[in-house]
Write an enzyme that holds these catalytic residues in place. Structure first.
Site, PDB file in Angstrom:
ATOM      1  N   SER A  94       5.230 -13.303  -6.954  1.00  0.00           N
ATOM      2  CA  SER A  94       6.324 -12.881  -7.831  1.00  0.00           C
ATOM      3  C   SER A  94       6.944 -14.067  -8.566  1.00  0.00           C
ATOM      4  O   SER A  94       6.887 -15.214  -8.107  1.00  0.00           O
ATOM      5  CB  SER A  94       7.406 -12.181  -7.007  1.00  0.00           C
ATOM      6  OG  SER A  94       6.890 -11.011  -6.427  1.00  0.00           O
TER       7      SER A  94
HETATM    8  N1  SAM Z   1       5.992 -10.808  -1.925  1.00  0.00           N
HETATM    9  C1  SAM Z   1       4.977 -11.491  -2.686  1.00  0.00           C
HETATM   10  C2  SAM Z   1       5.460 -12.842  -3.145  1.00  0.00           C
HETATM   11  O1  SAM Z   1       6.432 -13.306  -2.613  1.00  0.00           O
HETATM   12  O2  SAM Z   1       4.855 -13.440  -4.024  1.00  0.00           O
HETATM   13  C3  SAM Z   1       4.528 -10.690  -3.872  1.00  0.00           C
HETATM   14  C4  SAM Z   1       3.664  -9.581  -3.540  1.00  0.00           C
HETATM   15  S1  SAM Z   1       2.829  -8.721  -4.818  1.00  0.00           S
HETATM   16  C5  SAM Z   1       3.919  -8.647  -6.165  1.00  0.00           C
HETATM   17  C6  SAM Z   1       2.909  -7.080  -4.112  1.00  0.00           C
HETATM   18  C7  SAM Z   1       2.141  -6.904  -2.849  1.00  0.00           C
HETATM   19  O3  SAM Z   1       2.381  -5.585  -2.359  1.00  0.00           O
HETATM   20  C8  SAM Z   1       0.638  -7.025  -3.009  1.00  0.00           C
HETATM   21  O4  SAM Z   1       0.161  -8.049  -2.181  1.00  0.00           O
HETATM   22  C9  SAM Z   1       0.110  -5.660  -2.580  1.00  0.00           C
HETATM   23  O5  SAM Z   1      -1.120  -5.701  -1.907  1.00  0.00           O
HETATM   24  C10 SAM Z   1       1.234  -5.184  -1.671  1.00  0.00           C
HETATM   25  N2  SAM Z   1       1.297  -3.736  -1.439  1.00  0.00           N
HETATM   26  C11 SAM Z   1       1.103  -2.715  -2.305  1.00  0.00           C
HETATM   27  N3  SAM Z   1       1.276  -1.541  -1.677  1.00  0.00           N
HETATM   28  C12 SAM Z   1       1.607  -1.834  -0.382  1.00  0.00           C
HETATM   29  C13 SAM Z   1       1.914  -1.041   0.761  1.00  0.00           C
HETATM   30  N4  SAM Z   1       1.934   0.301   0.742  1.00  0.00           N
HETATM   31  N5  SAM Z   1       2.201  -1.676   1.911  1.00  0.00           N
HETATM   32  C14 SAM Z   1       2.189  -3.026   1.977  1.00  0.00           C
HETATM   33  N6  SAM Z   1       1.906  -3.822   0.932  1.00  0.00           N
HETATM   34  C15 SAM Z   1       1.626  -3.229  -0.238  1.00  0.00           C
END
Ligand code: SAM
Length: 221
Positions: free
Chosen positions: A65
């Site tokens: 992010s």
């Molecule tokens: N928190 C991260 C950072 O600090 O950079 C950013 C994460 S990215 C924007 C969003 C994440 O959500 C992805 O890694 C994706 O695989 C995960 N994701 C999507 N759906 C999800 C779910 N139902 N449960 C857990 N993770 C999920």
């Protein structure tokens, strides 16, 4: 490999130029943003962009992010006693927001649905000795019932509507920060548990990757 002092200066500049002018003023959040090496949470080929004002790819169609959004979401929890707070994050990615949270609060629980990302995040956090983070692989739209209720929940992926299990895992007066909406057109919403209800507030426009799961979008979204 870029020398470490260049990263340190870039990180201080990120706080001064990207965060403070946009209203990030929580001293714990600002200090964590100064301390945590963001470049450690992305593939090496993106290191030269690591303190830029943008998300970056981490593989598997996912992103780390934007620094401002990470800081804004955590500050928006308005934690009364951060050093005693237990926080749930959904969407660990490579672990950057979990790392920032771990410097601000007592313990972080975080759930990631893609196994290789969860494994990378574990390794990244372990290497920096950030030990107050527990990572689970699975569908975070269910929350993490065994450790509920939480003092705050942040969701780093966008859902079609608010996942009810997450609302149910808030302590009284605690908040859930979650992007809601379709691809590229989402609002960052804040739900606060007040008595028997939830107070809802719109914080901003955002663009997150989809939350895929039972209380999110279908896999082929
Ligand atoms: N928190 C991260 C950072 O600090 O950079 C950013 C994460 S990215 C924007 C969003 C994440 O959500 C992805 O890694 C994706 O695989 C995960 N994701 C999507 N759906 C999800 C779910 N139902 N449960 C857990 N993770 C999920």
């Amino acid at each position: 490999m870029t020398p470490p002092n260049r990263f340190t200066q870039a990180r201080l500049d990120m706080v001064t130029n990207q965060l403070e002018p946009r209203g990030i003023n929580d001293p714990y959040v600002l200090q964590a943003m100064r301390d945590v090496p963001r470049h450690h949470f992305m593939p090496e080929r993106y290191h030269r962009f690591s303190y830029h004002d943008r998300p970056l790819p981490i593989g598997h169609n996912q992103t780390i992010s934007q620094p401002y959004i990470v800081a804004f979401m955590i500050q928006s929890l308005e934690l009364q006693e951060p050093k005693n707070a237990i926080i749930l994050e959904i969407g660990t990615g490579f672990g950057y927001q979990a790392a920032i949270l771990s410097r601000v609060v007592k313990h972080v629980y975080t759930v990631e649905r893609i196994e290789i990302l969860a494994e990378n995040a574990k390794e990244n956090l372990h290497q920096l000795n950030y030990l107050n983070v527990s990572i689970k692989m699975g569908d975070g739209s269910y929350g993490w019932y065994e450790h509920a209720p939480f003092d705050g929940i942040v969701v780093a992926a966008a859902a079609p509507e608010v996942p009810n299990p997450l609302l149910a895992q808030l302590k009284p007066n605690a908040s859930l920060i979650v992007p809601i909406g379709e691809h590229g057109r989402q609002y960052l919403l804040k739900y606060t548990a007040v008595e028997d209800d939830f107070h809802q507030e719109t914080l901003s426009h955002v663009a997150f990757v989809p939350l895929i799961g039972e209380y999110g979008w279908a896999e082929n979204y």
